[in-house]
Design an enzyme around this catalytic site. Structure first.
Site, short mmCIF file in Angstrom:
data_model
loop_
_atom_site.label_atom_id
_atom_site.label_comp_id
_atom_site.label_asym_id
_atom_site.label_seq_id
_atom_site.Cartn_x
_atom_site.Cartn_y
_atom_site.Cartn_z
CD GLU A 91 14.23 1.18 8.12
OE1 GLU A 91 14.87 1.53 9.11
OE2 GLU A 91 14.42 0.10 7.52
CE LYS A 117 -1.80 2.50 3.26
NZ LYS A 117 -1.65 3.84 2.67
CD GLU A 127 10.90 12.01 11.75
OE1 GLU A 127 9.84 11.44 12.03
OE2 GLU A 127 11.81 11.49 11.08
CB CYS A 182 13.26 8.54 8.20
SG CYS A 182 13.96 7.50 6.93
P1 NAI Z 1 2.14 7.77 8.74
O1 NAI Z 1 3.03 6.93 9.55
O2 NAI Z 1 0.74 8.01 9.22
O3 NAI Z 1 1.99 7.17 7.26
C1 NAI Z 1 2.87 6.22 6.67
C2 NAI Z 1 2.06 5.11 6.03
O4 NAI Z 1 1.34 4.38 7.02
C3 NAI Z 1 1.00 5.58 5.03
O5 NAI Z 1 0.96 4.65 3.95
C4 NAI Z 1 -0.28 5.52 5.83
O6 NAI Z 1 -1.43 5.35 5.04
C5 NAI Z 1 -0.05 4.29 6.70
N1 NAI Z 1 -0.82 4.24 7.95
C6 NAI Z 1 -1.31 5.27 8.68
N2 NAI Z 1 -1.94 4.80 9.77
C7 NAI Z 1 -1.84 3.45 9.75
C8 NAI Z 1 -2.27 2.40 10.62
N3 NAI Z 1 -2.92 2.65 11.75
N4 NAI Z 1 -1.96 1.13 10.30
C9 NAI Z 1 -1.26 0.86 9.18
N5 NAI Z 1 -0.85 1.80 8.32
C10 NAI Z 1 -1.12 3.09 8.59
O7 NAI Z 1 2.86 9.16 8.50
P2 NAI Z 1 2.20 10.59 8.18
O8 NAI Z 1 0.97 10.83 8.99
O9 NAI Z 1 2.06 10.70 6.73
O10 NAI Z 1 3.35 11.55 8.70
C11 NAI Z 1 3.40 11.93 10.06
C12 NAI Z 1 4.82 12.07 10.53
O11 NAI Z 1 5.49 10.84 10.45
C13 NAI Z 1 5.67 13.00 9.69
O12 NAI Z 1 5.51 14.32 10.08
C14 NAI Z 1 7.05 12.48 9.98
O13 NAI Z 1 7.54 13.03 11.17
C15 NAI Z 1 6.83 11.01 10.15
N6 NAI Z 1 7.13 10.23 8.93
C16 NAI Z 1 8.27 9.51 8.91
C17 NAI Z 1 8.62 8.80 7.79
C18 NAI Z 1 9.88 8.04 7.73
O14 NAI Z 1 10.36 7.77 6.65
N7 NAI Z 1 10.43 7.63 8.83
C19 NAI Z 1 7.79 8.81 6.59
C20 NAI Z 1 6.55 9.53 6.73
C21 NAI Z 1 6.28 10.22 7.87
#
Ligand code: NAI
Ligand code: MG
Length: 479
Positions: A255, A181, A386, A289
């Site tokens: 990750e 996804k 972050e 990240c």
């Molecule tokens: P997120 O962690 O909500 O989204 C990442 C993925 O997880 C997306 O595909 C989303 O649809 C999915 N997701 C969301 N809730 C889920 C759940 N309960 N179960 C399974 N999958 C789920 O990240 P978001 O809200 O886009 O960003 C929030 C913060 O996260 C950012 O401000 C940043 O600080 C951090 N982030 C870190 C990343 C990294 O590479 N370490 C990447 C994206 C965000």
């Protein structure tokens, strides 16, 4: 001297975006029921309508993946699997411009980065893992390594195609099938990748792509037909996933976030270091990240480094991501912009000093000027949380030991940078730092042969290299 640049727009018409997409299940595109828009964050233009997968769609995808696993992929020799991976890698290279333009339109990152970093690295991951497919028994991971089965893979929006490659290539090389996804704001390159799977004649059901938001992600995580979850995203969602899979037999790799220290010792080559600082935090709008978001400067060079850094930042070109001369593009979403604005305001109210170069930000879309905060201390939220945007927190230190203590004083541990001309100091510091990836006199360098992953709240397991293969094989611990 400053150069004037004429506009150098990339040609958009190379890519055809359909008005509406479904899911890719069992080798075919199937219509979705509900849809949501994906936009270009640089213009707020709606690019397409994306299907929101519910329970029935996720069930169908898992079923297709299981069938392909049992009947085809797990029975195929590594050599044959490798041929498909090579084919995918070559098609990705052939269609690289299409992928780069689509990534930039959907994500907002500069075309220079999608063209020179994201897409070539994604292809490189497939080439690298194609080479492993028939050599798994020689990887030091047991004499007869076996795949786990069906992997559920959930990826973020900061490197959409590259994160897909990090997930799909090792899974397939090891003999697993996948349900992936993409993130809700950047699904388009994953859907183009589905076309590449068709073009490569990958057996139906080996790769399934369902689109949706967190609710779809949760359906994948909790699906009983899935053997392994691989997730990249926020630490918050990582914790939810860890709790959900704890009582099950599912394997998991996470990750998550980071707050990397980029440490500048007083013997560092200052001009190169300034380039490295800029690359460390402003690459990909800081949506990285492993971004070098905490700059630790040795006190006796702090003034010189900051002076040169500000001069360098005056030359960063912020604007149209499709322009080949752009360095910093659009913030990926309205929500992410709100988060960056909020944390920067916290920096102001906690007494740190904010500085940005003058830049003309476009009136439409989501933008944030490259920013540094000086006078930051360990207690400040902008030193601990972050921000995931083009914002650098600057701290100082007097002794090398103090630098290490400050660097390690974080719940994260994904990456770190060391700038010094002394090899002995670099080796000493790298042994003290609790971070999965440590760069010396460089930053944000990625290679499929090198394992990547974190300590503490930055995640579990490794991706890439031989270590990353282990995470897709039975009975091999991943750290
Ligand atoms: P997120 O962690 O909500 O989204 C990442 C993925 O997880 C997306 O595909 C989303 O649809 C999915 N997701 C969301 N809730 C889920 C759940 N309960 N179960 C399974 N999958 C789920 O990240 P978001 O809200 O886009 O960003 C929030 C913060 O996260 C950012 O401000 C940043 O600080 C951090 N982030 C870190 C990343 C990294 O590479 N370490 C990447 C994206 C965000
Ligand atoms: Mg988008």
């Amino acid at each position: 001297m400053t150069f004037e640049y004429a506009p150098a727009p990339e040609f958009r018409a190379i890519v055809t975006i359909k008005p509406k997409y479904g899911h890719f299940i069992g080798g075919k595109f199937v219509a979705g029921s509900k849809h949501f828009p994906t936009i270009n964050p640089a213009t707020e233009e709606v690019l397409s309508q994306i299907a929101l997968a519910g329970k029935a769609d996720v069930d169908a995808a898992v079923k297709a993946a299981r069938k392909a696993y049992t009947n085809t992929w797990s029975k195929m020799s590594g050599k044959e699997r490798g041929k498909y991976l090579y084919r995918i890698a070559r098609i990705m290279q052939e269609r690289a411009r299409e992928f780069a333009v689509l990534e930039t339109l959907d994500n907002g990152k500069p075309i220079r980065e999608s063209r020179d970093t994201d897409i070539p690295l994604a292809a490189a991951h497939f080439f690298y893992h194609a080479g492993w497919a028939d050599k798994l028994e020689y990887a030091g991971l047991g004499t007869s390594p076996k795949p786990l089965g069906v992997a559920g893979q959930i990826i973020p929006w900061n490197f959409p195609l590259l994160m897909l490659a990090w997930k799909v290539a090792p899974a397939l090389a090891a003999g697993n099938t996948v349900v992936l996804k993409p993130a809700e704001s950047t699904p388009l390159t994953a859907l183009l990748f589905a076309e590449v799977c068709q073009q490569a004649e990958l057996p139906a059901g080996v790769v399934n792509i369902v689109t949706g938001d967190g609710s779809t992600g949760a359906l994948i995580v909790n699906h009983p037909g899935i053997d392994k979850i691989a997730f990249t995203g926020s630490t918050e969602v990582g914790k939810i996933i860890a709790r959900a899979v704890a009582p099950t037999n599912k394997s998991v790799t996470l990750e998550l976030g980071g707050k990397a220290a980029n440490i500048v010792f007083d013997d560092a080559p200052i001009d190169e270091t300034v380039e490295g600082i800029v690359n460390g935090i402003f690459f990909n709008q800081g949506h990285v990240c492993c971004a070098g978001s905490r700059l630790l400067l040795q006190e006796n060079v702090a003034e010189e480094v900051l002076h040169k850094l500000k001069n360098r930042m005056e030359k960063i070109r912020v604007g149209d991501p499709m322009d080949k001369n752009t360095d910093v593009g659009a913030i990926n979403s309205k929500e992410q912009l709100a988060k960056i604005i909020e944390l920067a305001a916290v920096g102001d109210s906690e007494g740190a000093e904010r500085w940005s170069p003058a830049c003309n930000l476009p009136s439409k879309g989501f933008w944030f000027a490259p920013t540094i905060f000086t006078g930051v201390t360990q207690a400040h939220r902008i030193a601990r949380e972050e921000i995931f945007g083009p914002v650098l927190s600057v701290l100082t230190f007097r002794t090398p030991q103090e630098a290490i203590e400050k660097a390690n004083n974080t719940p994260f541990g994904l990456s770190a940078g060391i700038w010094s001309e002394k090899g002995s100091r670099t080796l000493w510091a790298s042994q003290q730092l609790r971070a999965g990836v440590i760069w010396a006199n460089t930053f944000n360098k990625f290679d499929p042969t090198s394992p990547f992953g974190g300590y503490k709240e930055s995640g579990w397991g490794r991706e890439g290299g031989r270590h990353g293969l282990a995470a897709y094989l039975k009975g091999v611990s991943h750290e």
